[in-house]
Write a protein that holds these residues in place. Structure first.
Motif, PDB file in Angstrom:
ATOM      1  N   UNK A 276       2.594 -12.250  -6.763  1.00  0.00           N
ATOM      2  CA  UNK A 276       1.849 -11.389  -7.802  1.00  0.00           C
ATOM      3  C   UNK A 276       2.457  -9.984  -7.663  1.00  0.00           C
ATOM      4  N   UNK A 277       3.049  -9.491  -6.494  1.00  0.00           N
ATOM      5  CA  UNK A 277       3.634  -8.130  -6.531  1.00  0.00           C
ATOM      6  C   UNK A 277       2.897  -6.995  -6.549  1.00  0.00           C
ATOM      7  N   UNK A 278       1.565  -7.257  -6.420  1.00  0.00           N
ATOM      8  CA  UNK A 278       0.306  -6.171  -6.563  1.00  0.00           C
ATOM      9  C   UNK A 278       0.035  -5.475  -4.843  1.00  0.00           C
ATOM     10  N   UNK A 279      -0.256  -4.513  -4.923  1.00  0.00           N
ATOM     11  CA  UNK A 279      -0.820  -3.892  -3.710  1.00  0.00           C
ATOM     12  C   UNK A 279      -1.588  -4.745  -2.903  1.00  0.00           C
ATOM     13  N   UNK A 280      -2.655  -5.438  -3.513  1.00  0.00           N
ATOM     14  CA  UNK A 280      -3.565  -6.298  -2.873  1.00  0.00           C
ATOM     15  C   UNK A 280      -3.806  -7.642  -3.802  1.00  0.00           C
ATOM     16  N   UNK A 281      -3.566  -8.769  -3.050  1.00  0.00           N
ATOM     17  CA  UNK A 281      -4.418  -9.734  -3.609  1.00  0.00           C
ATOM     18  C   UNK A 281      -5.574 -10.489  -2.936  1.00  0.00           C
TER      19      UNK A 281
ATOM     20  N   UNK B  86       3.840  -0.324  -2.479  1.00  0.00           N
ATOM     21  CA  UNK B  86       3.234   0.729  -3.215  1.00  0.00           C
ATOM     22  C   UNK B  86       2.894   2.126  -2.290  1.00  0.00           C
ATOM     23  N   UNK B  87       3.900   3.120  -2.507  1.00  0.00           N
ATOM     24  CA  UNK B  87       3.894   4.262  -1.772  1.00  0.00           C
ATOM     25  C   UNK B  87       2.631   5.051  -1.774  1.00  0.00           C
ATOM     26  N   UNK B  88       2.062   5.131  -3.109  1.00  0.00           N
ATOM     27  CA  UNK B  88       0.875   6.025  -3.360  1.00  0.00           C
ATOM     28  C   UNK B  88      -0.117   5.014  -3.904  1.00  0.00           C
ATOM     29  N   UNK B  89      -1.239   4.620  -3.237  1.00  0.00           N
ATOM     30  CA  UNK B  89      -2.072   3.701  -3.738  1.00  0.00           C
ATOM     31  C   UNK B  89      -2.852   4.521  -4.744  1.00  0.00           C
ATOM     32  N   UNK B  90      -3.300   3.937  -6.042  1.00  0.00           N
ATOM     33  CA  UNK B  90      -3.793   4.767  -7.239  1.00  0.00           C
ATOM     34  C   UNK B  90      -5.215   5.007  -6.647  1.00  0.00           C
ATOM     35  N   UNK B  91      -6.198   4.076  -6.250  1.00  0.00           N
ATOM     36  CA  UNK B  91      -7.566   4.215  -5.829  1.00  0.00           C
ATOM     37  C   UNK B  91      -7.990   3.391  -4.775  1.00  0.00           C
ATOM     38  N   UNK B  92      -8.367   4.137  -3.614  1.00  0.00           N
ATOM     39  CA  UNK B  92      -8.457   3.407  -2.235  1.00  0.00           C
ATOM     40  C   UNK B  92     -10.034   3.406  -1.717  1.00  0.00           C
ATOM     41  N   UNK B  93     -10.613   2.255  -2.144  1.00  0.00           N
ATOM     42  CA  UNK B  93     -11.901   2.296  -1.669  1.00  0.00           C
ATOM     43  C   UNK B  93     -12.261   2.290  -0.232  1.00  0.00           C
TER      44      UNK B  93
END
Length: 264
Positions: free
Chosen positions: A43-48, A200-207
């Motif tokens: 999937x190559x996303x920061x998280x699945x 992903x070096x910078x997470x766009x939004x981190x809950x």
């Protein structure tokens, strides 16, 4: 061949290409961990986020492209969005059972989804010079979470915070994630979150980082309800509340893609 539903959701955003993208896969039963990890890599996303329905709610797990993690806010929001929007879920509250942080709930009111997460307290820390050198800032206040996951660097200027171009991967020897934050101008506080050594070096939004940001700013500002903005390139808005040893993190979500995973 096994077929699994697949969703890609922009979490903490009410529009496409905003917030933080997460992949979500509902499962009827747990697959082997190696399969879950290989899927996340594909999937190559920061998280699945993966979840399995139970008699009392849902079991939820999160995988990066490298390993399983203990808590992820935006992927939890994305998973809840899928359940509410596509699984004919009749209630306004979802209960997630997790392996590392116990039970989490997500409630829906209108288009806003609210995460109920543990509050992470921070304490003053003596950070190494490398932290400030690679961020490109002078030495400033640093807090450290008691769960020993992140550095929290407090800045005085929200505009400078947004304009920083740090050497993120140069922070890798510190062995921790790095959050920078400042009191906001239009919002109560702003932040950015860096993941040295990650895909992903910078997470766009981190809950999940707001588990420590909310208690910190609640004490600083003398208020328990706040508006926050993570000022990455994609950006995201969060409604925040401190409630005892819990934090409430509100956001919206937008569906980008619906498809099928086919395992052979």
């Amino acid at each position: 061949m096994q077929t699994i539903d697949f969703y890609m959701i922009d979490a903490f955003s009410n529009k496409t290409f905003g917030g933080n993208a997460a992949a979500v896969c509902p499962l009827t039963e747990w697959l082997p961990d190696e399969t879950l990890l290989q899927m996340a890599k594909q999937h190559n996303q920061s998280e699945t986020a993966y979840f399995v329905r139970t008699d009392t709610g849902f079991e939820l797990r999160w995988f990066t492209t490298q390993y399983e993690i203990n808590l992820c806010g935006h992927a939890t929001l994305a998973a809840a969005h899928v359940i509410f929007e596509y699984l004919d879920y009749p209630d306004t509250e979802i209960k997630f059972s997790t392996r590392f942080v116990g039970e989490l709930t997500v409630t829906r009111k209108g288009e806003w989804l609210t995460l109920d997460f543990p509050a992470w307290q921070t304490e003053s820390a003596d950070a190494p010079d490398l932290l400030f050198e690679k961020l490109g800032i002078d030495r400033s206040e640093v807090q450290e979470t008691r769960v020993a996951r992140d550095w929290l660097v407090v800045m005085n200027d929200p505009q400078r915070l947004q304009a920083l171009t740090p050497d993120i991967h140069g922070l890798a020897p510190l062995g921790k994630m790095v959050c920078i934050t400042a009191q906001g101008e239009d919002d109560d506080f702003v932040s950015r979150f860096f993941c040295p050594g990650e895909a992903v070096a910078e997470d766009p939004v981190t809950g999940s980082t707001h588990s420590m940001l909310i208690p910190y700013w609640a004490e600083k500002l003398g208020k328990t309800e706040m508006l926050a903005h993570q000022v990455s390139a994609r950006g995201g808005e969060l409604r925040c509340q401190l409630r005892g040893d819990r934090v409430l993190i509100g956001g919206r979500a937008t569906t980008y893609l619906i498809g099928k995973v086919m395992l052979r």
